[in-house]
Write an enzyme that holds these catalytic residues in place. Structure first.
Site, PDB file in Angstrom:
ATOM      1  N   GLU A 163       0.842  -1.209   0.000  1.00 14.53           N
ATOM      2  CA  GLU A 163       0.000   0.000   0.000  1.00 14.53           C
ATOM      3  C   GLU A 163       0.873   1.254   0.000  1.00 14.53           C
ATOM      4  OE1 GLU A 163      -3.468   1.969   2.886  1.00 14.53           O
ATOM      5  OE2 GLU A 163      -1.992   0.566   3.705  1.00 14.53           O
ATOM      6  N   LYS A 215     -10.037   1.777  -2.673  1.00 21.44           N
ATOM      7  CA  LYS A 215     -10.412   1.264  -1.354  1.00 21.44           C
ATOM      8  C   LYS A 215     -11.814   1.725  -0.963  1.00 21.44           C
ATOM      9  CE  LYS A 215      -8.656   0.995   3.410  1.00 21.44           C
ATOM     10  NZ  LYS A 215      -7.616   1.504   4.348  1.00 21.44           N
ATOM     11  N   CYS A 224      -5.117  -2.611   3.211  1.00 21.92           N
ATOM     12  CA  CYS A 224      -4.922  -2.366   4.641  1.00 21.92           C
ATOM     13  C   CYS A 224      -5.959  -3.114   5.473  1.00 21.92           C
ATOM     14  CB  CYS A 224      -4.938  -0.863   4.920  1.00 21.92           C
ATOM     15  SG  CYS A 224      -4.369  -0.405   6.568  1.00 21.92           S
TER      16      CYS A 224
END
Length: 536
Positions: free
Chosen positions: A282, A355, A408
């Site tokens: 990430e 995301k 994440c």
């Protein structure tokens, strides 16, 4: 018996100290310590403290005391288990350090409210003997499920993780998932308390049932692992772990060497076989990487071509902007996204994922007007936070089985890691745990991602900036890994395709709704019976 009586009848500061101490000690069951047998002591202490609260003759006071016991237990548990949140405030101490005490104490205090509600619900239908153990397990199952869903959810360090340290016991997650494991964990670990306050034979019901459950889970798990195919696959992949400290990542003077480190670690050296896929973590690029559907900097696009395997792909986490044209005809940034990009030959973006499940206060501010009035802002380095994506697609890349992208902490949500449409053969989790240094946070994050692999029956590939990067098979076994705070790369093969699991077959919502209905059916008659015995 004498010790049990002292715990049950503790009052004042002694009751508070026992509850907070038992909760704090319970965090030892979590990664990286994995001292899960401690729960055989701490959860019975919680039961005995609720015994003392429930014995109060006035029902309202009994429920209040049970809630305070549960809150203090939860506060100790989450304070010891989530202390590492404070590490993030040292990244830019001049801006955020003042807020660290509020976060380190405030987050556990807020999460402890869930345990207060669970304890009060249990106390409302409390009965002597093993029944109260079942009641507590049922209430904690319901409240942990709720914690994982309300206010965008935060199912971090649920009590079911106490059964995740043992590889054989972990296999039960393929049947009932994390929340089901939580119900079993509370019942199993709290069962010794049933030996107190019950008749000679009845007191053994819960402990014996718990022992049989634990033995059955272990035997079934061992057999499942023995029957599993070897964790060897065909598709070769390379995970790059740049190990960039969060304090250094966004300094303009560091952009060149950080980018060059990733490029150097990605290259195939003489005599090596080129992988089919290279994975960066990430926010691996220390600059705004893409705008709309193209790489923003032509020099970066040219340099990165060498990192893309011939006929293969490079998958990386990076910041992406959508743009609009202003009144002067200039292209300006409209929104920012935390994205996963798939680069193919020629550094062309072949697929992307934005995301969808953002971190409150980390990536965006909930109720921004109120919190900005208080002087708070999100921890990202941008003046504005990230926008959430609209859906999780099943990403398909030439020569690679379709996969589900997880950025994440999206990997911590049971039943929420599959694509919106279609199916996938494996899970890809890119993350940046550099925010939390060498604390227990990265270890806990890895264990929760590992739980998803078992629940879904799918291999999981994890690329983390500072670690822990790993390749995990569909049974939760670690095939290969890079340790925390190490710079390097991991060459491994993608484990075999997904295996069928009961948890994945049954969609999460209907199953959990049914269990909540059973909870209501289970508790309602007892509540009515107890209400006749006590008045407010």
């Amino acid at each position: 018996m004498r010790i049990a009586a002292l715990v049950t009848h503790a009052r004042g500061w002694r009751r508070s100290a026992l509850a907070i101490g038992a909760g704090s000690a319970s965090a030892l069951a979590l990664a990286p310590v994995f001292a899960w047998p401690v729960l055989f002591i701490t959860l019975p202490v919680l039961v005995l403290l609720i015994d003392g609260a429930a014995s109060e003759p006035v029902r309202r006071r009994a429920l209040w005391l049970a809630a305070t016991v549960g809150w203090r237990f939860g506060f100790g548990y989450f304070l010891a288990g989530l202390y590492w949140i404070g590490e993030a405030f040292f990244v830019e101490p001049d801006k955020f350090l003042w807020a660290m005490p509020f976060a380190v104490a405030g987050v556990p205090a807020g999460l402890a409210l869930f345990y207060a509600v669970a304890s009060a619900l249990a106390a409302a239908v409390w009965r002597p003997g093993g029944w109260r153990i079942l009641t507590l397990a049922t209430c904690f199952f319901a409240i942990e499920w709720t914690r994982g869903h309300v206010f965008t959810g935060f199912p971090w360090n649920t009590l079911g993780m106490g059964l995740a340290a043992n590889e054989a016991l972990l296999q039960s997650a393929s049947l009932i998932g994390l929340y089901g494991l939580t119900a079993l964990a509370v019942f199993i670990f709290a069962s010794p308390a049933a030996l107190i306050g019950a008749t000679r034979w009845a007191k053994w019901t819960a402990p014996v049932a718990a022992a049989l459950m634990l033995a059955g889970m272990w035997i079934w798990g061992v057999q499942r692992l023995d029957a599993a195919p070897p964790s060897a696959g065909g598709l070769s992949l390379r995970i790059v772990q740049g190990n960039i400290p969060q304090k250094e990542k966004w300094r303009p003077e560091n952009r060149t060497w950080i980018f060059e480190r990733y490029l150097r670690l990605s290259e195939t050296r003489p005599g090596e076989a080129a992988p089919a896929m290279v994975v960066w973590p990430e926010s691996s690029t220390p600059f705004l990487f893409a705008a709309d559907d193209g790489i923003l900097d032509p020099n970066a696009a040219e340099a990165i071509k060498a990192a893309i395997p011939t006929g293969g792909s490079l998958i990386l986490g990076a910041e992406r902007a959508s743009t609009v044209t202003d009144a002067q005809g200039r292209r300006v940034v409209d929104k920012m996204y935390n994205s996963l990009l798939v680069l193919q030959d020629g550094a062309v973006i072949g697929a992307r994922y934005d995301k969808t499940h953002l971190v409150p206060f980390g990536e965006y501010l909930p109720f921004p007007g109120f919190f900005r009035w208080l002087g708070l802002k999100h921890l990202t380095h941008h003046a504005v936070g990230f926008e959430a994506g609209t859906a999780r697609p099943a990403l398909t890349v030439a020569g690679v089985p379709p996969f589900s992208p997880l950025i994440c902490y999206e990997a911590i949500f049971p039943g929420a890691v599959s694509p919106t449409e279609g199916d996938t053969a494996w899970l890809l989790n890119v993350t940046n745990d550099a925010w939390f240094g060498s604390s227990s946070g990265p270890h806990q994050h890895l264990e929760q991602a590992r739980m998803r692999a078992v629940e879904e029956g799918k291999p999981l590939v994890r690329a983390a900036n500072t670690g822990i990067s790993a390749v995990i098979d569909a049974h939760g076994r670690t095939v290969a890994s890079l340790p925390l705070n190490a710079t390097g790369r991991l060459d491994a093969a993608l484990p075999p395709d997904a295996v069928k699991t009961a948890f994945r077959k049954i969609s999460a919502w209907p199953a959990e709704a049914l269990i909540l209905f059973m909870l209501a059916v289970f508790l309602a008659p007892l509540s009515v019976a107890n209400s006749r015995k006590r008045d407010f």
